[in-house]
Design a protein around this motif. Structure first.
Motif, PDB file in Angstrom:
ATOM      1  N   LYS A  35      22.383 -27.569  11.745  1.00  0.00           N
ATOM      2  CA  LYS A  35      22.871 -26.301  12.285  1.00  0.00           C
ATOM      3  C   LYS A  35      22.778 -25.144  11.292  1.00  0.00           C
ATOM      4  N   VAL A  36      22.122 -25.366  10.151  1.00  0.00           N
ATOM      5  CA  VAL A  36      22.102 -24.331   9.110  1.00  0.00           C
ATOM      6  C   VAL A  36      21.464 -23.042   9.613  1.00  0.00           C
ATOM      7  N   ASP A  37      20.366 -23.131  10.375  1.00  0.00           N
ATOM      8  CA  ASP A  37      19.741 -21.915  10.901  1.00  0.00           C
ATOM      9  C   ASP A  37      20.732 -21.133  11.766  1.00  0.00           C
ATOM     10  N   ARG A  38      21.514 -21.848  12.553  1.00  0.00           N
ATOM     11  CA  ARG A  38      22.508 -21.190  13.414  1.00  0.00           C
ATOM     12  C   ARG A  38      23.569 -20.490  12.571  1.00  0.00           C
ATOM     13  N   TYR A  39      24.040 -21.151  11.510  1.00  0.00           N
ATOM     14  CA  TYR A  39      25.057 -20.533  10.651  1.00  0.00           C
ATOM     15  C   TYR A  39      24.520 -19.247  10.022  1.00  0.00           C
ATOM     16  N   ILE A  40      23.318 -19.321   9.495  1.00  0.00           N
ATOM     17  CA  ILE A  40      22.762 -18.167   8.792  1.00  0.00           C
ATOM     18  C   ILE A  40      22.529 -17.012   9.763  1.00  0.00           C
ATOM     19  N   LYS A  41      22.077 -17.322  10.968  1.00  0.00           N
ATOM     20  CA  LYS A  41      21.896 -16.281  11.980  1.00  0.00           C
ATOM     21  C   LYS A  41      23.222 -15.595  12.286  1.00  0.00           C
ATOM     22  N   LEU A  42      24.276 -16.382  12.463  1.00  0.00           N
ATOM     23  CA  LEU A  42      25.582 -15.803  12.762  1.00  0.00           C
ATOM     24  C   LEU A  42      26.117 -14.996  11.588  1.00  0.00           C
ATOM     25  N   LEU A  43      25.954 -15.491  10.390  1.00  0.00           N
ATOM     26  CA  LEU A  43      26.396 -14.752   9.204  1.00  0.00           C
ATOM     27  C   LEU A  43      25.704 -13.397   9.129  1.00  0.00           C
ATOM     28  N   ASN A  44      24.401 -13.375   9.412  1.00  0.00           N
ATOM     29  CA  ASN A  44      23.661 -12.116   9.388  1.00  0.00           C
ATOM     30  C   ASN A  44      24.141 -11.175  10.491  1.00  0.00           C
ATOM     31  N   GLU A  45      24.399 -11.722  11.680  1.00  0.00           N
ATOM     32  CA  GLU A  45      24.876 -10.890  12.794  1.00  0.00           C
ATOM     33  C   GLU A  45      26.240 -10.277  12.494  1.00  0.00           C
ATOM     34  N   LEU A  46      27.072 -11.016  11.742  1.00  0.00           N
ATOM     35  CA  LEU A  46      28.409 -10.518  11.406  1.00  0.00           C
ATOM     36  C   LEU A  46      28.431  -9.755  10.082  1.00  0.00           C
ATOM     37  N   ASP A  47      27.255  -9.579   9.477  1.00  0.00           N
ATOM     38  CA  ASP A  47      27.142  -8.850   8.215  1.00  0.00           C
ATOM     39  C   ASP A  47      28.017  -9.486   7.136  1.00  0.00           C
ATOM     40  N   LEU A  48      27.939 -10.832   7.035  1.00  0.00           N
ATOM     41  CA  LEU A  48      28.729 -11.565   6.061  1.00  0.00           C
ATOM     42  C   LEU A  48      27.834 -12.166   4.984  1.00  0.00           C
ATOM     43  N   ARG A  49      28.404 -12.313   3.799  1.00  0.00           N
ATOM     44  CA  ARG A  49      27.677 -12.920   2.677  1.00  0.00           C
ATOM     45  C   ARG A  49      28.345 -14.249   2.331  1.00  0.00           C
ATOM     46  N   LEU A  50      27.636 -15.339   2.577  1.00  0.00           N
ATOM     47  CA  LEU A  50      28.205 -16.657   2.310  1.00  0.00           C
ATOM     48  C   LEU A  50      28.289 -16.888   0.808  1.00  0.00           C
ATOM     49  N   VAL A  51      29.500 -17.166   0.321  1.00  0.00           N
ATOM     50  CA  VAL A  51      29.678 -17.396  -1.114  1.00  0.00           C
ATOM     51  C   VAL A  51      30.161 -18.809  -1.433  1.00  0.00           C
ATOM     52  N   LYS A  52      30.763 -19.506  -0.448  1.00  0.00           N
ATOM     53  CA  LYS A  52      31.229 -20.866  -0.689  1.00  0.00           C
ATOM     54  C   LYS A  52      31.020 -21.717   0.562  1.00  0.00           C
ATOM     55  N   ALA A  53      30.521 -22.939   0.336  1.00  0.00           N
ATOM     56  CA  ALA A  53      30.358 -23.927   1.398  1.00  0.00           C
ATOM     57  C   ALA A  53      31.160 -25.154   1.000  1.00  0.00           C
TER      58      ALA A  53
END
Length: 346
Positions: A35-53
């Protein structure tokens, strides 16, 4: 707060994205590789920067998305200090906090399902992994599971949270999405026991088949570390013994990339500067602190186990800062080699 609950219907896994606002730092809990592609798409849509997983434990029913997210976003991977995973960027223990901009998760050690199971709490909700499920509890018959330990985790840790605390588990197979501590106390059949022995008897009589992905997922999830050897082969690594000699060199500066809580708990290399990994990429640009530090001095970056510092060194080299290297194996290797440690601010 931005909060998204995402579901993988193959493994029945819930993943959670949290951030304080649009444009802010974000973290994800229990990501699934597919599901990583889905997460990254959503993060981009919400203008978020992933810093911790973050993973609540070493999963047996799916392959974690931690490594793929790290490689694609340069985020910090986080697990509990009891994990069998070879390398994660940050290991946390009971009572620690996982901080991002505007949000702090309290770390609660909740073994029983596995011996590396952790839960993560906000004031109004708790992410329970496979320890406490909705109307159930996680099985305790593999990966050093222990029904007695799980009873303690449930009755002496999680169920002592306020009744209104929302419960968000790592899995559900019935379509339920959220519960509360109070609901689970009243309605969860496995919690209606009078003693630890009664709970152990219930868990030992389940006789469940192993997860279908177990033989693949567990070995894969134990090997997620960033390839520090590749950075070393390029001549960008300093071994602990070399680093000890460089401590006395006025032309060398050590920079600690860990979070403040890690520094306070595990100590620092004497004389080192502090620049958290989350700010590092911004510091590589014109006017950034790394440009000022690395102008005419050698810079040695370090973190807990070398993963963050290896990624940061690669980024610095790509930005043209050729005097930057990293401490191979991080502070763990430094301590093992007998390197000096001091308390921050000492």
């Amino acid at each position: 707060m931005i909060f998204r609950q995402l579901f993988d219907n193959v493994s029945g896994t819930y993943s959670y994205i949290l951030a304080s606002r649009r444009g802010a730092e974000a973290l994800i809990i229990d990501p699934v590789l597919d599901k990583v592609d889905r997460y990254i798409k959503l993060l981009n849509e919400l203008d978020l920067r992933l810093v911790k997983a973050v993973d609540t434990h070493l999963h047996a029913d799916h392959i974690t998305g931690l490594a793929e997210l790290r490689d694609r976003t340069r985020c910090i991977t986080v697990m509990g200090e009891n994990t069998k995973a070879d390398v994660v960027s940050m290991r946390v223990g009971d009572g620690d906090r996982i901080d991002i901009e505007g949000i702090g998760l309290d770390v609660i050690y909740t073994p029983g399902h596995t011996d590396d199971s952790y839960s993560f709490a906000l004031p109004d909700r708790v992410f329970t992994g496979d320890t406490l499920l909705i109307r159930g509890t996680g099985r305790t018959d593999f990966q050093n599971g222990d029904a007695r330990a799980q009873y303690d985790s449930l009755f002496n840790r999680l169920l002592r949270l306020p009744d209104e605390t929302m419960v968000y588990p790592a899995h559900d197979y019935k379509g339920d999405t959220v519960s509360t501590i109070g609901e689970e106390k009243r309605c969860n059949p496995r919690l209606q026991v009078q003693s630890v022995d009664q709970y152990v008897a219930i868990m030992n009589s389940l006789n469940l088949p192993n997860p279908k992905m177990m033989d693949v997922a567990v070995p894969a999830n134990m090997h997620i570390g960033f390839a520090q050897d590749t950075v070393a082969q390029r001549g960008w690594a300093v071994l602990p013994e070399q680093g000890m000699k460089l401590l006395a060199d006025p032309g060398t500066v050590f920079v600690d990339l860990r979070d403040r809580a890690e520094r306070e708990r595990h100590g620092v290399i004497p004389g080192s500067l502090h620049e958290p990994y989350g700010r590092f990429r911004d510091d590589l640009g014109a006017g950034g602190i790394m440009r000022a530090i690395g102008g005419d001095r050698r810079v040695v970056l370090y973190c807990a186990h070398g993963e963050r510092s290896a990624m940061a060194t690669q980024a610095a080299q790509e930005a043209g800062l050729t005097g930057v290297s990293h401490l191979h194996g991080g502070l763990a290797a430094w301590k093992a080699a007998g390197g000096p440690i001091e308390r921050p601010g000492a």
